[in-house]
Design an enzyme around this catalytic site. Structure first.
Site, PDB file in Angstrom:
ATOM      1  N   GLU A 208       0.442  -1.454   0.060  1.00 34.88           N
ATOM      2  CA  GLU A 208       0.125  -0.117   0.265  1.00 34.88           C
ATOM      3  C   GLU A 208       0.857   1.427  -0.257  1.00 34.88           C
ATOM      4  OE1 GLU A 208      -1.779  -1.067   3.367  1.00 34.88           O
ATOM      5  OE2 GLU A 208      -3.102  -2.380   3.229  1.00 34.88           O
ATOM      6  N   ASP A 323       9.713   0.155 -16.062  1.00 40.04           N
ATOM      7  CA  ASP A 323       7.699  -0.128 -15.736  1.00 40.04           C
ATOM      8  C   ASP A 323       7.742   1.757 -16.303  1.00 40.04           C
ATOM      9  OD1 ASP A 323       6.100  -1.032 -15.114  1.00 40.04           O
ATOM     10  OD2 ASP A 323       6.354  -1.213 -12.835  1.00 40.04           O
TER      11      ASP A 323
HETATM   12 MG    MG Z   1       3.457   1.210  -9.787  1.00 35.86          MG
END
Ligand code: MG
Ligand code: ADP
Length: 492
Positions: A208, A323
């Site tokens: 989280e 990413d």
């Molecule tokens: Mg991420």
């Protein structure tokens, strides 16, 4: 020639150890994988203890040569914090205490007596060697420099943590102190342990992300479970790469591992951006042409900085993100963007032409994977390949932004790249068929031709998406081209 400072016998011994170190040291490090770290040449093992919430908290780790030069880690001794540096393998194994109790006298020699017997003859020899070495080492004397710093540069944990310091002040102190890599570990831990969590703001691969408060300021806290210790460590390590800080890269503040008795919570603290990710932002808002250009230029600038190698002792290696996507970019209040989530990034060592971790292939988000990753033809032996794969993903992010750009009152709804060609959670195979076999790319609408900035954005996207990775633009080129389109747009 005489030595400008007259060191004591104890410091003479430290000096001798420093002189003998040419390679790195191995040190105890609680925050590291295997609880071991290695310093660079001329680094030191660090041992410290500090009073936090009335409890003694020890931190043991490595000090890099730049930390040795830039900040006064080694020479503090007050009631609330104690630090020491040492220069032999695992010499920081011993746990320091703030209030040392008098030891109960046992049989045999006391420590003091033992020290006197062994140290006095050794010291005489050492002082002789030291005087000789002081005349030899000139400006390159590591110890002399470190000692000089203690008087010139009062940046220690005390001054860093004084009550009126804001995060901005702390980060400014750090960037002007010469280390260029991150706040001292003790300061990081102190900040992390005085944050009050407020609400969850995101969920990703590893747990989280929370909004927290530190001295009234918002911060973001990414919480990893102990299962993901490697990912936590890796991301913290990448963010603390020397000279990484940049206005378009998420501002890292602290990493901390907090044992709550039954499990370890791993925290990564960063600057908080209330707009959240670019994905959320574009879903919520449309952007003007200026807004689009500002977003595009800032992401390209962040990526150009990440990709760039800076040569020199205060240099930075080239880094590839691996990413890049709209969910890993955050939007600041002023409408610029920062690149975040560096957990999968790799660093290039240009001297040995190697990357710093094994390139476990096909990491990242399938939807954003470059064709050469999807069909596994990427040449991982060449670092440029990783940068080129980032550029392909950057083109997709530009497409997401450009669709939300309003010109003459018209714009498109938010969509993910390839939304009309693959299912919602596409497999590598789904993506490969579309991107490699059918050679499809997101649609560039005709109406983009009517606005200079959008026309340029469309052209850049095509040049980011070439199947031939070597033909793609560089981040620096993209940054310049988008900025110029903006200048032209203003003239029109
Ligand atoms: Mg991420
Ligand atoms: P993961 O590695 O789990 O994907 P990220 O770092 O990408 O984690 O964060 C997940 C999400 O949390 C982001 O997409 C964003 O919505 C939110 N987030 C992360 N960091 C911040 C921050 N500093 N400020 C505001 N929101 C953030």
């Amino acid at each position: 020639m005489t030595c400008p400072r007259c060191p004591t016998v104890g410091t003479a011994l430290i000096f001798l150890s420093v002189v003998h170190i040419s390679a790195g040291l191995k040190c105890v490090c609680q925050l590291c994988a295997n609880h071991t770290c290695e310093t660079g040449a001329e680094g030191a093992c660090w041992n410290s203890v500090m009073l936090i919430d009335g409890k003694e908290e020890a931190v043991k780790s490595c000090l890099s040569p730049s930390e040795m030069r830039g900040q006064v880690f080694c020479y503090g001794s007050r009631n609330v914090s104690k630090r020491s540096c040492c220069f032999t393998d695992f010499c920081n194994n011993e746990t320091l205490h703030l209030h040392t109790e008098r030891p109960v006298r046992g049989p045999g020699w006391s420590r003091l007596e033992l020290a006197a017997v062994t140290l006095v003859p050794t010291s005489l020899v050492c002082v002789g060697v030291l005087l000789w070495a002081c005349t030899q080492c000139g400006q390159h004397c590591v110890y002399r420099k470190a000692l000089a710093k203690t008087t010139e540069d009062p940046l220690d944990n005390q001054s860093l943590m004084s009550l009126d310091k804001s995060l901005k002040d702390l980060i400014f102190d750090m960037s002007t102190s010469g280390s260029g890599s991150g706040l001292p570990l003790l300061v990081q831990r102190t900040i992390a342990r005085t944050i009050v969590l407020q609400e969850i703001i995101g969920k990703g691969r590893f747990g989280e992300v929370w909004r927290g408060k530190w001295r009234g300021e918002d911060v973001a806290v990414k919480i990893f479970s102990s299962r993901d210790e490697r990912s936590w460590f890796r991301e913290a390590e990448i963010y603390q790469t020397i000279m990484l800080r940049h206005e378009n890269i998420l501002g890292f503040i602290a990493a901390d591992n907090k044992d709550n008795g039954s499990w370890t919570q791993l925290w990564l603290v960063s600057e908080y951006h209330e707009h959240g990710s670019m994905f959320d932002y574009l879903n919520r808002y449309t952007v003007s042409v200026d807004g689009m250009v500002v977003l595009a230029v800032s992401v390209a600038s962040g990526l150009a900085h990440l990709h760039m190698e800076i040569i020199g002792t205060q240099g930075k290696p080239a880094i590839a993100h691996r990413d890049l996507k709209s969910k890993n970019i955050l939007v600041k209040r002023n409408g610029t963007a920062v690149i975040a989530d560096l957990g999968l990034a790799v660093k290039h060592d240009s001297l040995t032409n190697t990357i710093d971790i094994p390139a476990n292939h096909r990491v990242g988000t399938k939807r954003y994977m470059a064709p050469e990753i999807l069909d596994d033809t990427i040449n991982t032996g060449n670092f440029e390949s990783f940068k080129r794969a980032d550029i392909y993903s950057l083109g997709l992010v530009f497409w997401e932004v450009a669709r939300r750009c309003t010109v003459s009152g018209i714009c498109e709804d938010y969509q993910l790249p390839y939304y009309d060609m693959v299912p919602s959670d596409p497999s590598v195979e789904d993506m490969r068929k579309v991107v490699c076999d059918q050679k499809l790319r997101p649609n560039i609408p005709n109406q983009w031709q009517s606005c200079e900035a959008l026309r340029v954005m469309g052209k850049i996207m095509r040049e980011c998406w070439y199947a031939n990775a070597a033909a793609r633009l560089t981040a620096l080129r993209i940054k310049k081209t988008v900025s110029q389109s903006f200048a032209k747009d203003i003239k029109e």
